[in-house]
Design a protein around this motif. Structure first.
Motif, PDB file in Angstrom:
ATOM      1  N   GLY A   1       0.795  -1.225   0.000  1.00  0.00           N
ATOM      2  CA  GLY A   1       0.000   0.000   0.000  1.00  0.00           C
ATOM      3  C   GLY A   1       0.820   1.264   0.000  1.00  0.00           C
ATOM      4  N   LEU A   2       2.133   1.174  -0.275  1.00  0.00           N
ATOM      5  CA  LEU A   2       3.019   2.331  -0.266  1.00  0.00           C
ATOM      6  C   LEU A   2       3.517   2.642  -1.668  1.00  0.00           C
ATOM      7  CD1 LEU A   2       5.290   1.450   2.808  1.00  0.00           C
ATOM      8  CD2 LEU A   2       3.154   2.755   2.806  1.00  0.00           C
ATOM      9  N   VAL A   3       3.924   3.896  -1.869  1.00  0.00           N
ATOM     10  CA  VAL A   3       4.680   4.282  -3.051  1.00  0.00           C
ATOM     11  C   VAL A   3       6.023   4.816  -2.574  1.00  0.00           C
ATOM     12  CG1 VAL A   3       2.677   4.758  -4.486  1.00  0.00           C
ATOM     13  CG2 VAL A   3       3.654   6.590  -3.085  1.00  0.00           C
ATOM     14  N   SER A   4       7.000   4.832  -3.466  1.00  0.00           N
ATOM     15  CA  SER A   4       8.329   5.311  -3.073  1.00  0.00           C
ATOM     16  C   SER A   4       8.943   6.099  -4.218  1.00  0.00           C
ATOM     17  CB  SER A   4       9.244   4.148  -2.685  1.00  0.00           C
ATOM     18  OG  SER A   4       9.507   3.328  -3.812  1.00  0.00           O
ATOM     19  N   ALA A   5       9.901   6.942  -3.860  1.00  0.00           N
ATOM     20  CA  ALA A   5      10.656   7.717  -4.838  1.00  0.00           C
ATOM     21  C   ALA A   5      12.099   7.781  -4.374  1.00  0.00           C
ATOM     22  CB  ALA A   5      10.083   9.126  -4.982  1.00  0.00           C
ATOM     23  N   HIS A   6      13.008   7.687  -5.330  1.00  0.00           N
ATOM     24  CA  HIS A   6      14.422   7.798  -5.001  1.00  0.00           C
ATOM     25  C   HIS A   6      14.798   9.271  -4.993  1.00  0.00           C
ATOM     26  CE1 HIS A   6      18.521   6.424  -4.476  1.00  0.00           C
ATOM     27  NE2 HIS A   6      18.902   7.256  -5.431  1.00  0.00           N
ATOM     28  N   VAL A   7      15.236   9.785  -3.842  1.00  0.00           N
ATOM     29  CA  VAL A   7      15.551  11.201  -3.713  1.00  0.00           C
ATOM     30  C   VAL A   7      16.601  11.384  -2.628  1.00  0.00           C
ATOM     31  CG1 VAL A   7      13.622  11.556  -2.100  1.00  0.00           C
ATOM     32  CG2 VAL A   7      14.581  13.508  -3.321  1.00  0.00           C
ATOM     33  N   ALA A   8      17.524  12.277  -2.843  1.00  0.00           N
ATOM     34  CA  ALA A   8      18.551  12.590  -1.846  1.00  0.00           C
ATOM     35  C   ALA A   8      18.156  13.882  -1.138  1.00  0.00           C
ATOM     36  CB  ALA A   8      19.909  12.727  -2.503  1.00  0.00           C
ATOM     37  N   LEU A   9      17.634  13.764   0.073  1.00  0.00           N
ATOM     38  CA  LEU A   9      17.252  14.941   0.853  1.00  0.00           C
ATOM     39  C   LEU A   9      18.460  15.377   1.668  1.00  0.00           C
ATOM     40  CD1 LEU A   9      13.657  13.930   2.012  1.00  0.00           C
ATOM     41  CD2 LEU A   9      14.363  15.243   0.000  1.00  0.00           C
TER      42      LEU A   9
ATOM     43  N   GLU B   1       0.988   9.922   5.240  1.00  0.00           N
ATOM     44  CA  GLU B   1       2.134   9.661   6.111  1.00  0.00           C
ATOM     45  C   GLU B   1       3.340   9.233   5.278  1.00  0.00           C
ATOM     46  OE1 GLU B   1       0.580   8.453  10.522  1.00  0.00           O
ATOM     47  OE2 GLU B   1       0.868   6.809   9.096  1.00  0.00           O
ATOM     48  N   TRP B   2       4.525   9.588   5.762  1.00  0.00           N
ATOM     49  CA  TRP B   2       5.742   9.326   5.008  1.00  0.00           C
ATOM     50  C   TRP B   2       6.883   8.892   5.922  1.00  0.00           C
ATOM     51  CZ3 TRP B   2       9.941  12.378   6.308  1.00  0.00           C
ATOM     52  CH2 TRP B   2       9.658  13.555   7.010  1.00  0.00           C
ATOM     53  N   TYR B   3       7.895   8.267   5.308  1.00  0.00           N
ATOM     54  CA  TYR B   3       9.100   7.853   6.023  1.00  0.00           C
ATOM     55  C   TYR B   3      10.261   7.943   5.046  1.00  0.00           C
ATOM     56  CZ  TYR B   3      12.703   4.656   7.712  1.00  0.00           C
ATOM     57  OH  TYR B   3      13.905   4.105   8.078  1.00  0.00           O
ATOM     58  N   TYR B   4      11.382   8.494   5.510  1.00  0.00           N
ATOM     59  CA  TYR B   4      12.559   8.631   4.653  1.00  0.00           C
ATOM     60  C   TYR B   4      13.680   7.728   5.149  1.00  0.00           C
ATOM     61  CZ  TYR B   4      16.408  10.739   2.022  1.00  0.00           C
ATOM     62  OH  TYR B   4      17.482  10.945   1.181  1.00  0.00           O
ATOM     63  N   ASP B   5      14.132   6.845   4.273  1.00  0.00           N
ATOM     64  CA  ASP B   5      15.278   5.973   4.542  1.00  0.00           C
ATOM     65  C   ASP B   5      16.498   6.663   3.938  1.00  0.00           C
ATOM     66  OD1 ASP B   5      17.271   4.045   4.562  1.00  0.00           O
ATOM     67  OD2 ASP B   5      15.899   2.384   4.130  1.00  0.00           O
ATOM     68  N   LYS B   6      17.237   7.360   4.770  1.00  0.00           N
ATOM     69  CA  LYS B   6      18.356   8.168   4.251  1.00  0.00           C
ATOM     70  C   LYS B   6      19.453   7.285   3.676  1.00  0.00           C
ATOM     71  CE  LYS B   6      21.488  11.986   5.441  1.00  0.00           C
ATOM     72  NZ  LYS B   6      20.962  12.924   4.442  1.00  0.00           N
ATOM     73  N   ALA B   7      19.719   6.156   4.328  1.00  0.00           N
ATOM     74  CA  ALA B   7      20.789   5.290   3.840  1.00  0.00           C
ATOM     75  C   ALA B   7      20.511   4.813   2.419  1.00  0.00           C
ATOM     76  CB  ALA B   7      20.958   4.096   4.781  1.00  0.00           C
ATOM     77  N   ALA B   8      19.252   4.514   2.133  1.00  0.00           N
ATOM     78  CA  ALA B   8      18.888   4.031   0.799  1.00  0.00           C
ATOM     79  C   ALA B   8      18.472   5.159  -0.134  1.00  0.00           C
ATOM     80  CB  ALA B   8      17.752   3.016   0.914  1.00  0.00           C
ATOM     81  N   GLY B   9      18.325   6.385   0.405  1.00  0.00           N
ATOM     82  CA  GLY B   9      17.862   7.496  -0.406  1.00  0.00           C
ATOM     83  C   GLY B   9      16.467   7.282  -0.953  1.00  0.00           C
ATOM     84  N   THR B  10      15.606   6.665  -0.134  1.00  0.00           N
ATOM     85  CA  THR B  10      14.255   6.328  -0.588  1.00  0.00           C
ATOM     86  C   THR B  10      13.222   6.965   0.324  1.00  0.00           C
ATOM     87  OG1 THR B  10      15.043   4.213  -1.449  1.00  0.00           O
ATOM     88  CG2 THR B  10      12.670   4.444  -1.118  1.00  0.00           C
ATOM     89  N   LEU B  11      12.269   7.638  -0.295  1.00  0.00           N
ATOM     90  CA  LEU B  11      11.162   8.264   0.419  1.00  0.00           C
ATOM     91  C   LEU B  11       9.905   7.425   0.199  1.00  0.00           C
ATOM     92  CD1 LEU B  11      10.080  10.761   2.001  1.00  0.00           C
ATOM     93  CD2 LEU B  11       9.662  11.835  -0.228  1.00  0.00           C
TER      94      LEU B  11
END
Length: 895
Positions: A119-127, A247-257
């Protein structure tokens, strides 16, 4: 690309006129000052002329020299602007052109969304920001980082989980904790016997109904879990918390939102993520003017060496975001830390920051910050006529306005809806001196939303406030314990002509805290309803030499103790059981009515007592017969509370619940049984009122707030429509927001069961613009022509001069207008016209002005309106007749 030549706006014309004024030319005779234009259709390879504008504000900053102006056309500019310095005689100006909103946006678009399963979507992004400082906006609105338990969008109405009493300083027991791996998540804690600050830690391990964490709880007890009054927490920053749209979660190590998409998917929706903390970075700038710009998802700062910076008409929203409360480094503090620095977390790295010397922020709006609204640091800076709201939701010591240093002026500001204090002064950040500051005419309300041990105006600790004046401020409707709190041995604070009501146990508290409390004074102050034990208290001082309390008026006693040589002076105060005859205590109008025993009953206090009428000074904050001063700003939004004209409240079983609407926040209605769906309170407002927000306040009660409720409306008190608002979760003060509507009856109905009875200390209502039933103070007019506003009235209006108020709410009708004015020598033919919606709009009535016998002799004069005025209107008083028609103090309307 060329853009069409537009007619120059009034703002642009004013800017051009300012450029041409004598004294604004550059000290360098070879550079006379140039105007560049910037537009979203422009190019940074263009000349910057009106026909060939630049594309970015930042490029204009690169080109600008002392005396130059960058005029910015409407649009959104996603960039960081770092201006150079001008000179004292030739500042550099960045200003909105005047053809629409100019927004400097700290966010960039996130695209490339893909299905991520579950039920999630993701995008590759470097925040680029620290993960705890990220912010996400969905279709322009701030969206919530994944958390448990789920919470409504308003961060000042958080939903709290409640730990079991078996929890400890690094362990939480909670059978309601859902299954899932929360390792690495942030646990946000509001816990203890009387918690004065919130804390965060990191989840180390989770098991069924329990978790262990590290960090937080620096002072345990009293700031920790266990068998405590407050055991509140929530989790944020784990993928396992994602379970509701937005709602969102950012995985910084993987660069995935990761994001829970809106229903129907991502098509047609826009997501932006915060990338820039400082959209306007003046940390190395001096002699720069910023006028009429908006900030969104970013902030503005000056630097410790900045001087001569003027920021005016700034509208800043979502200025700071963070989800952790790390303790600041010792190097950030002026004094060695005594409490692990926890109370100062994020004060220095959040908010709009006015640092340096001789800088000014005015006529601005600052809203929505996890931390500080405005940080004032250095010396000789000014913040005036600014509206600060919805800040400090993380519950640390980050206030609406933080003041450090000496020689500052903070006046005529409105600060509303803060997690802790409205105005705060911290000893760790400031150092012991706090000299020569003026904090005056500020309106501070709805503070302490996520704290209890504190106050709207808070000082801590050991500060020396020589030559500092805290005067003509109003504090009210706050869920702490005190209105003006001079904590932990601070000294030399002069308070005078202040007002406090609905502030908890005390109005003002000088806390010696087993040390000294020297030279603290409170004179000519008025204390109203909602103060339970002492209007003014001094306690815990080993030496209170110089303490002096006089000319105060209160509905509760004073408690002044502490040795001194000489002893504290307490005299010439009007105290219970004597009735001071306030004008309207229920609505905080604490000026005196005719026949008040406070009139002519005071004594003269050198340097404090002014404007005496009659045989002697009056006691209290207002001199009878003089214009009534007001506090707060004059911008849209600064006046919003709905006048309580004797509302009634009844329960679903027919019982009286008047304590919930009596104007006294320290009285409480409590249900006889535990919360059950269908229980309700019905409010009768007496007459239809225009409203758009309802605040349901449970005071200091840690258990009585509802687990969920709806608000519905009715015109007859019997037939209620579908709910206009639904509120969930468990917050101590809860707000229901809905489209502005005019109604007489409201119903608040529970939607969820609870283990404890429902409790309400006070219900308050708000709407856009001032209420016609309240007193409209002339000095808070949002429009003036040909006349100057003072601190308590206008100057004298001549023919053609006018004052106006935006969006005055009349409800279902007003028939009589009363104006308090002063006039002398105008003669026949002088009048004040009431016009609606513009100074040349519909004429509602003409008030013939009668000579009052002097330009400083005030009198109420009334007139029946030609037709009853209903709904909401901009209203204008327009002077007709001679060149000295009348000065205006205030006006009121009634049926």
């Amino acid at each position: 690309m060329k853009i069409p030549r537009r007619p120059i706006s009034l703002l642009a014309a004013a800017a051009a006129a300012l450029i041409a004024l004598p004294g604004t030319a550059s000290a360098d005779a070879a550079h006379r000052g140039r105007t560049y234009e910037i537009a979203t259709q422009g190019s940074d390879r263009a000349s910057g002329s009106a026909r060939h504008p630049l594309r970015t504000i930042a490029h204009c900053a690169e080109l600008a020299k002392p005396g130059d102006t960058c005029l910015v056309h409407r649009g959104t500019y996603r960039e960081q602007v770092t201006p150079p310095s001008g000179t004292k005689d030739a500042p550099i100006t960045f200003a909105a052109y005047g053809d629409g909103t100019v927004t400097v946006d700290g966010t960039d678009a996130v695209t490339g969304w893909k299905d991520a399963g579950g039920g999630l979507v993701s995008a590759h992004v470097a925040l680029p920001l620290d993960p705890s400082e990220n912010a996400l906006f969905l279709d322009g609105g701030r969206t919530m980082e994944g958390r448990w338990p789920n919470s409504a969008p308003d961060p000042l109405n958080p939903t709290w989980a409640v730990a079991e009493k078996t929890s400890t300083d690094q362990h939480i027991d909670d059978p309601a904790l859902p299954p899932g791996d929360f390792t690495g998540a942030t646990v946000h804690i509001w816990a203890g016997s009387n918690p004065w600050s919130q804390q965060t830690g990191t989840v180390a391990a989770t098991t069924a109904g329990a978790l262990d964490f590290t960090g937080g709880n620096y002072r345990c007890p009293p700031l920790c879990m266990g068998s405590q009054t407050y055991r509140n927490y929530y989790l944020v920053g784990a993928k396992a918390t994602l379970d509701q749209p937005g709602e969102w979660y950012y995985d910084k190590a993987a660069g995935t939102l990761y994001l829970v998409p809106p229903k129907g998917g991502m098509a047609g929706h826009t997501v932006t993520a915060k990338r820039r903390d400082w959209g306007l970075d003046l940390s190395a700038s001096s002699y720069v003017t910023v006028r009429g710009l908006d900030l969104r998802g970013t902030s503005l700062r000056t630097g410790k060496d900045s001087t001569g910076v003027l920021v005016t008409a700034l509208h800043a929203r979502y200025v700071s975001e963070f989800s952790t409360l790390p303790m600041p480094a010792d190097s950030d503090l002026s004094i060695p830390p005594g409490e692990g620095n926890i109370v100062d977390s994020r004060v220095l790295d959040s908010g709009v920051q006015l640092l340096g010397n001789g800088n000014e922020l005015r006529d601005s709006e600052i809203g929505y910050s996890a931390g500080t609204g405005i940080l004032v640091r250095g010396s000789g800076n000014t913040v005036t006529n600014t509206y600060v709201h919805d800040v400090g939701w993380m519950g640390s010591y980050t206030p609406g306005i933080e003041i450090n240093g000496s020689g500052h002026t903070v006046t005529h500001n409105t600060v509303r809806r803060t997690g802790r204090g409205s105005i705060d002064v911290s000893w760790q950040l400031n150092g012991v001196p706090f000299h020569g500051n003026r904090i005056a005419y500020n309106d501070l309300s709805e503070a302490m939303r996520t704290s209890r041990d504190g106050s709207p105006f808070y000082v801590c600790c050991n500060l020396d406030a020589t030559a500092t004046s805290i005067d003509h401020n109003t504090v009210h409707d706050a869920d702490g314990q005190v209105g003006y709190y001079i904590d932990n041995s601070s000294s030399q604070f002069l308070l005078h002509h202040n007002v406090a009501y609905n502030t908890g146990t005390r109005g003002t508290f000088f806390n010696g805290h087993s040390s000294v409390s020297l030279g603290n004074r409170d004179h000519h102050s008025s204390y109203g309803l909602g103060i339970t034990t002492a209007a003014v208290r001094l306690s815990g001082a080993t030496d209170a030499t110089g303490t002096f309390v006089s000319n105060d008026v209160a509905l509760t006693p004073l408690e002044i103790s502490g040795p001194g040589s000489p002893a504290p002076v307490v005299r010439s105060n009007l105290l219970p059981p004597v009735d001071p005859r306030y004008a309207d205590a229920r609505n905080g109008e604490l000026w005196l009515r005719e026949g008040s025993p406070a009139i002519d009953a005071g004594e003269t206090v050198d340097g404090v007592t002014t404007g005496v009428r009659g045989a002697a000074p009056d006691q209290g904050a207002y001199e009878y017969g003089a214009p009534v001063w007001s506090s707060g700003c004059s911008l849209p939004g600064c006046q919003s509370r709905v006048h309580n004209s004797g509302w009634k409240a009844t329960t679903s079983d027919g019982a009286d619940a008047s304590a919930a609407v009596d104007g006294d926040q320290t009285t409480q209605w409590k249900a006889a049984t535990a919360q059950t769906p269908g229980q309700y309170l019905t409010l009768d407002l007496g007459t239809p009122k225009s409203i758009s927000r309802l605040a349901l306040d449970a005071g200091l009660d840690a258990t009585g707030h509802p687990y969920g409720f709806t608000v519905s409306t009715s015109s007859d008190g019997t037939h209620f429509g579908a709910p206009v608002a639904r509120v969930g979760g468990r917050s101590f003060t809860q707000d229901a927001v809905f489209p502005q509507t005019t109604v007489r009856y409201l119903r608040i109905e529970l939607t969820a069961p609870g283990d404890t009875p429902w409790a309400v200390n006070e219900i308050r209502l708000y709407a856009d613009g001032p209420d016609a039933a309240s007193t409209l103070q002339a000095e808070q007019a949002t429009y003036t022509k040909g006349v100057v506003r003072g601190d308590a009235a206008t100057g004298i209006l001549g023919a053609g001069d006018s004052i106006g108020f935006r969006s005055v709410r009349f409800g279902t009708g007003a028939d009589i207008m009363t104006v308090r004015l002063a006039s002398a020598g105008c003669g026949r033919g002088c009048s004040l016209q009431l016009r609606l919606d513009s100074p040349h709009g519909q004429l509602a009535v003409t008030l013939p002005v009668k000579d009052t016998g002097g330009a400083d002799t005030w009198q109420e004069q009334s007139v029946h309106l030609t037709h009853s005025v209903t709904g909401a209107h901009d209203v204008y008083l327009v002077a007709k007749g001679g060149h000295r028609v009348a000065a205006v103090d205030r006006l009121t309307f009634r049926p």
